[in-house]
Design a protein around this motif. Structure first.
Motif, mmCIF file in Angstrom:
data_model
loop_
_atom_site.group_PDB
_atom_site.id
_atom_site.type_symbol
_atom_site.label_atom_id
_atom_site.label_comp_id
_atom_site.label_asym_id
_atom_site.label_seq_id
_atom_site.Cartn_x
_atom_site.Cartn_y
_atom_site.Cartn_z
ATOM 1 N N THR A 67 -11.849 -4.337 7.384
ATOM 2 C CA THR A 67 -10.481 -4.814 7.199
ATOM 3 C C THR A 67 -10.508 -6.197 6.566
ATOM 4 N N THR A 68 -9.690 -6.389 5.555
ATOM 5 C CA THR A 68 -9.635 -7.666 4.851
ATOM 6 C C THR A 68 -8.300 -8.347 5.126
ATOM 7 N N PRO A 69 -8.254 -9.685 5.099
ATOM 8 C CA PRO A 69 -6.996 -10.393 5.364
ATOM 9 C C PRO A 69 -5.885 -9.936 4.423
ATOM 10 N N PHE A 70 -4.711 -9.704 5.005
ATOM 11 C CA PHE A 70 -3.513 -9.320 4.253
ATOM 12 C C PHE A 70 -3.793 -8.128 3.336
ATOM 13 N N HIS A 71 -4.451 -7.120 3.900
ATOM 14 C CA HIS A 71 -4.831 -5.923 3.147
ATOM 15 C C HIS A 71 -3.623 -5.255 2.501
ATOM 16 N N PHE A 72 -2.486 -5.261 3.183
ATOM 17 C CA PHE A 72 -1.305 -4.550 2.682
ATOM 18 C C PHE A 72 -0.418 -5.429 1.799
ATOM 19 N N GLY A 73 -0.738 -6.715 1.677
ATOM 20 C CA GLY A 73 0.053 -7.608 0.843
ATOM 21 C C GLY A 73 0.487 -8.854 1.602
ATOM 22 N N THR A 74 1.225 -9.721 0.931
ATOM 23 C CA THR A 74 1.690 -10.969 1.534
ATOM 24 C C THR A 74 2.796 -10.684 2.552
ATOM 25 N N PRO A 75 2.683 -11.227 3.773
ATOM 26 C CA PRO A 75 3.724 -10.976 4.781
ATOM 27 C C PRO A 75 5.097 -11.453 4.312
ATOM 28 N N LYS A 76 6.129 -10.771 4.811
ATOM 29 C CA LYS A 76 7.503 -11.141 4.504
ATOM 30 C C LYS A 76 8.204 -11.544 5.800
ATOM 31 N N PHE A 77 9.234 -12.368 5.664
ATOM 32 C CA PHE A 77 9.848 -12.954 6.852
ATOM 33 C C PHE A 77 11.351 -12.690 6.882
ATOM 34 N N ALA A 78 11.833 -12.346 8.083
ATOM 35 C CA ALA A 78 13.260 -12.153 8.317
ATOM 36 C C ALA A 78 13.594 -12.750 9.679
ATOM 37 N N VAL A 79 14.689 -13.482 9.764
ATOM 38 C CA VAL A 79 15.036 -14.203 10.992
ATOM 39 C C VAL A 79 15.164 -13.258 12.179
ATOM 40 N N ALA A 80 15.895 -12.155 12.011
ATOM 41 C CA ALA A 80 16.100 -11.222 13.123
ATOM 42 C C ALA A 80 14.782 -10.641 13.607
#
Length: 638
Positions: free
Chosen positions: A242-255
Motif C-alpha cells: 500500500t502506498t500513501p494516498f493510493h486512491f488520490g488526494t483526500p478531499k474535505f467537507a465540513v459535514a
C-alpha cells in the motif's frame, strides 16, 4: 572503594506486562491474536466497499492497507514512544463505530473512489483532532469511576456476543446466515467445547494457546468435510504494497469532518473502557496519563490510516477478551501480532489463508472470548456500592439501552443521517449513557455544593454543614466510625470546609493524630468479622460486611472465618479489622487475614487504623455526594 553492581535478587521484579517472552512463544501467542482479530479487521473494508460500490481490486487494496496499518498502530500502542501508546497488551483495529458514518459520507459524495477520498479527508482531520484533545480527555478520568468503566466493559462484551453468534450460524461457503443448519452450530459449539476442554485438562503453555488450537482444529475438520475453501489463495498476488494516498488526494467537507470527529469522541470513551478493562486483567493501575497516551496512539494511528488508505483506529475489544482468557499479559505479544499483521498486509496470499477460517469456527472462538470481556466488567462492578440507588440506575439504564440497540440495530434509521452514529451500536449508546448519567447523578446539581444523603427530599448541603452545631455535626457524621465520637468532634473543629474533599481529610487527620490509647479504644469498637449483628449494632457494620456476604456465610466458611478472627484476637489483643470492600473474594479475605498474622503488634495497630480509614472512606462516599465540578450559571439554572 569501588562500586559494585547490585545483586540480581535486589532488582525490582519485571511486571508481566513488560516481560519479553522467548521468540517461539511471542510468535505463537502473536499468531493467536492475529487469528482472533482477523475477521473483525477485514469486515470494515468489506462492508464499506460493498456500500459505496468499489471494485474488487480496490477492496483487496483496502484489506491489505487495513492489515498493514493495524500492525503499525498495534506496535505504537503496545510498545509506545515518548508520550504516545499506553504500553499495555492492547491491539488496534478499525472502529466499527465509523462504519455507518463512512458509508454515509461516501454515498453522499457519489460513491466509488470519489466518495472514498472524502472519507479519507475526514479521517485525517479527525485523527489530528484526537491527538489535540488527548491531554484534556485524560484529565476527565475522575468521571470514569467503577460504575462507569464497569458498565462500559460489560456492555462491550455483551454487545460483541451477537457478532460472534452471527458468525456461528453463517454458511462459510455462501456467506449467508443459516441459523437452522445444525452443521454450523456444531462447528461453533465444538470449537467452544474444545477450548474449554483444553483449559480444563492442560496447564501451562498448552492452556494459553487454547483459542489458537480450537481455531486450527475446527478449520481442519471443516476443510476435511468440504466446509472451508481456500480458493482465493491461488488468485491473490504474492506481494501487495500500500502506498500513501493510493486512491488520490483526500478531499474535505465540513459535514463529513464533523461526523468523523463525533466518531472519534465516541471511540475515545470506548478506548477508555478498553484501557481500564486491560488494566484490570493484567493487574496494572491505570490513570489519566495512561488514557491520554492511549488516545494519542488512537489519533496518530488514525492519521496514518488516512495517509495509508485505511480508517479510524481504536483499541480492539475482541483481543481484550483473549488476554483475559489466555492470561498472557506481555505487551510484546501484541507487538509481535502487529509484526505479523504488517507481513499479512504485504502478502495477500497469506491473508487469504487466514481468511479461509470458516465463520462458524471463528464464531465459536468469539463466543468464548467476548464473554470473558463481559466477565471483567462484572468483576469491576463488584466494586460499586449498589446500596446507592443512583448506581443501580446508571448500570441498568446503560445496559438496557445497549441491549436495545444491539437487538434492534435498525433503530438508528429513525434518526437523521448525521445523528445515526449515536445509535450506531450498543457499545456507543451504552457508553455515552453510562458517562452522561454519572455526570447527571453525581456532578450536576443546583449549585448548592455537596449534599449529605439522609433521605430523599432531606439533603444537607455543604453550607449547612459549616453552620452545624457540634452536636448536629456528630449526629450527621458519627456513623463513619464505630464507637467513640472524638474523631468526629475534632473534625468539627476544622470548619469551615471548602469542599467535600476538605471534609473527608478532616476526619482522616483526626484519626491519625489521636493518642495511642484513643486509637486502641477505636479499634476495639469494631465488631468481629462475620459475627451475627443484631440488637443495637449500627446498620453500617451490617452493610459493610454484607457487601462480601459475611452476614450469611455457609457453615464451613463461617468456621474458617471464626478460626481466623479468634487466632488474630488471641495474638494481638484486638479484633481483626479489614475493609472487606477491597477484598476480591471471601478466599482473598481469609488469605489476607492469615498473612497479617505474621506482622508485629505495632504494625498491625497501624494497619488497623488504615483499614478503619478505608471503611470510613466508603461510608463517606455513601453519605456525601461529590461537590459539583461544573459550577457555571447555566448549570445552576437547571
Amino acid at each position: 572503594m569501588t562500586a559494585t553492581a547490585a545483586p540480581a535478587s535486589t532488582r525490582p521484579p519485571v511486571h508481566p506486562v513488560d516481560e519479553v517472552l522467548p521468540a517461539p512463544q511471542l510468535a505463537i501467542y502473536g499468531i493467536q491474536h492475529v487469528l482472533a482479530f482477523y475477521a473483525g479487521a477485514v469486515i470494515v473494508p468489506i462492508l464499506l466497499a460493498s456500500a459505496i460500490k468499489l471494485s474488487t481490486p480496490d477492496l483487496i487494496h483496502l484489506i491489505n492497507a487495513d492489515l498493514f496499518t493495524c500492525g503499525i498502530a498495534s506496535i505504537i500502542q503496545s510498545i509506545g514512544f515518548w508520550k504516545v501508546g499506553v504500553r499495555l497488551p492492547l491491539l488496534q483495529g478499525v472502529t466499527f463505530t465509523a462504519v455507518a458514518p463512512m458509508i454515509s459520507i461516501g454515498v453522499s459524495h457519489g460513491g466509488g473512489v470519489n466518495g472514498l477520498l472524502y472519507i479519507y479527508g475526514s479521517v485525517l482531520i479527525a485523527g489530528l483532532f484526537t491527538l489535540a484533545i488527548a491531554p484534556f480527555f485524560g484529565k476527565l478520568i475522575r468521571f470514569f469511576p467503577p460504575v462507569v468503566t464497569g458498565s462500559v466493559i460489560t456492555i462491550i462484551g455483551l454487545s460483541l456476543l451477537p457478532v460472534a453468534a452471527g458468525d456461528a450460524v453463517m454458511n462459510p461457503l455462501t456467506g449467508r446466515s443459516e441459523p437452522s443448519n445444525g452443521r454450523w452450530i456444531l462447528y461453533a459449539i465444538g470449537t467452544v467445547l474444545l477450548i474449554v476442554a483444553i483449559q480444563r485438562i492442560f496447564r501451562g503453555f498448552i492452556a494459553t494457546v487454547a483459542v489458537l488450537i480450537g481455531l486450527i482444529v475446527g478449520t481442519v475438520i471443516a476443510w476435511s468435510l468440504g466446509d472451508a475453501k481456500f480458493s482465493d489463495v491461488g488468485s491473490s498476488h504474492i506481494v501487495g504494497v500500500t502506498t500513501p494516498f493510493h486512491f488520490g488526494t483526500p478531499k474535505f467537507a465540513v459535514a463529513a469532518i464533523i461526523s468523523m470527529i463525533i466518531v472519534m469522541l465516541i471511540t475515545a470513551v470506548e478506548t477508555t473502557g478498553d484501557v481500564f478493562a486491560t488494566g484490570e486483567i493484567v493487574e496494572k493501575r491505570v490513570g489519566g496519563e495512561d488514557v491520554t497516551r492511549a488516545l494519542r496512539a488512537d489519533g496518530l494511528a488514525t492519521v496514518i490510516g488516512g495517509v495509508l488508505n485505511s480508517f479510524p483506529y481504536t483499541c480492539f475489544a475482541e483481543n481484550v477478551g483473549l488476554v483475559r482468557l489466555t492470561r498472557i499479559k506481555s505487551r510484546y505479544v501484541v507487538a509481535a501480532a502487529g509484526g505479523f499483521m504488517i507481513i499479512l498486509g504485504l502478502l495477500p496470499k497469506a491473508g487469504a489463508v487466514v481468511a479461509g477460517i470458516p465463520s462458524p469456527v471463528l464464531g465459536g472462538a468469539g463466543l468464548a472470548m467476548f464473554a470473558t470481556v463481559a466477565v471483567v466488567g462484572i468483576q469491576t462492578l463488584t466494586k460499586v456500592d449498589f446500596n446507592d440507588h443512583r448506581n443501580v440506575i446508571i448500570v441498568a439504564s446503560s445496559l438496557g439501552l445497549a441491549t436495545f440497540v444491539t437487538a434492534q440495530p435498525d433503530v438508528a434509521k429513525s434518526l437523521p443521517d448525521s445523528l445515526q452514529v449515536f445509535l450506531g451500536s450498543g457499545i456507543t449508546i451504552g457508553s455515552i449513557a453510562a458517562f452522561v448519567l454519572y455526570i447527571v447523578f453525581f456532578h450536576l446539581g443546583s449549585g448548592l455544593g455537596p449534599a449529605v444523603a439522609g433521605a430523599p427530599g432531606h439533603l444537607v448541603r455543604l453550607e449547612q454543614v459549616n453552620e452545624m452545631t457540634q452536636e448536629e455535626f456528630v449526629q450527621t457524621f458519627g456513623s463513619l466510625f464505630q464507637g467513640p465520637s472524638w474523631m468526629v468532634e475534632r473534625a468539627f473543629g476544622q470548619r469551615p470546609f471548602s469542599d467535600s474533599r476538605d471534609l473527608r481529610q478532616a476526619f482522616q487527620e483526626a484519626l491519625f493524630a489521636a493518642t495511642s490509647a484513643e486509637q486502641v479504644e477505636l479499634v476495639n469498637a469494631y465488631p468481629r468479622l462475620g459475627q451475627a449483628l443484631g440488637g443495637d449494632a449500627p446498620v453500617e457494620s451490617l452493610e459493610d460486611q454484607g457487601t462480601r456476604g459475611l452476614t450469611h456465610l455457609g457453615e464451613q466458611d463461617q468456621s474458617d472465618l471464626d478460626e481466623l478472627t479468634a487466632a488474630y484476637e488471641e495474638q494481638f489483643g484486638f479484633p481483626l479489622v479489614i475493609c472487606v470492600r477491597d477484598e476480591g473474594s471471601f478466599d482473598d479475605l481469609i488469605r489476607h487475614g492469615w498473612v497479617r498474622m505474621r506482622n508485629s503488634s505495632v504494625q498491625e495497630h497501624n494497619i488497623a487504623l488504615v483499614e478503619i480509614a478505608k471503611i470510613a472512606g466508603y461510608r463517606f462516599d455513601r453519605l456525601v455526594a461529590d461537590a459539583n465540578p461544573i459550577n457555571s450559571a447555566r448549570v445552576r439554572a437547571y
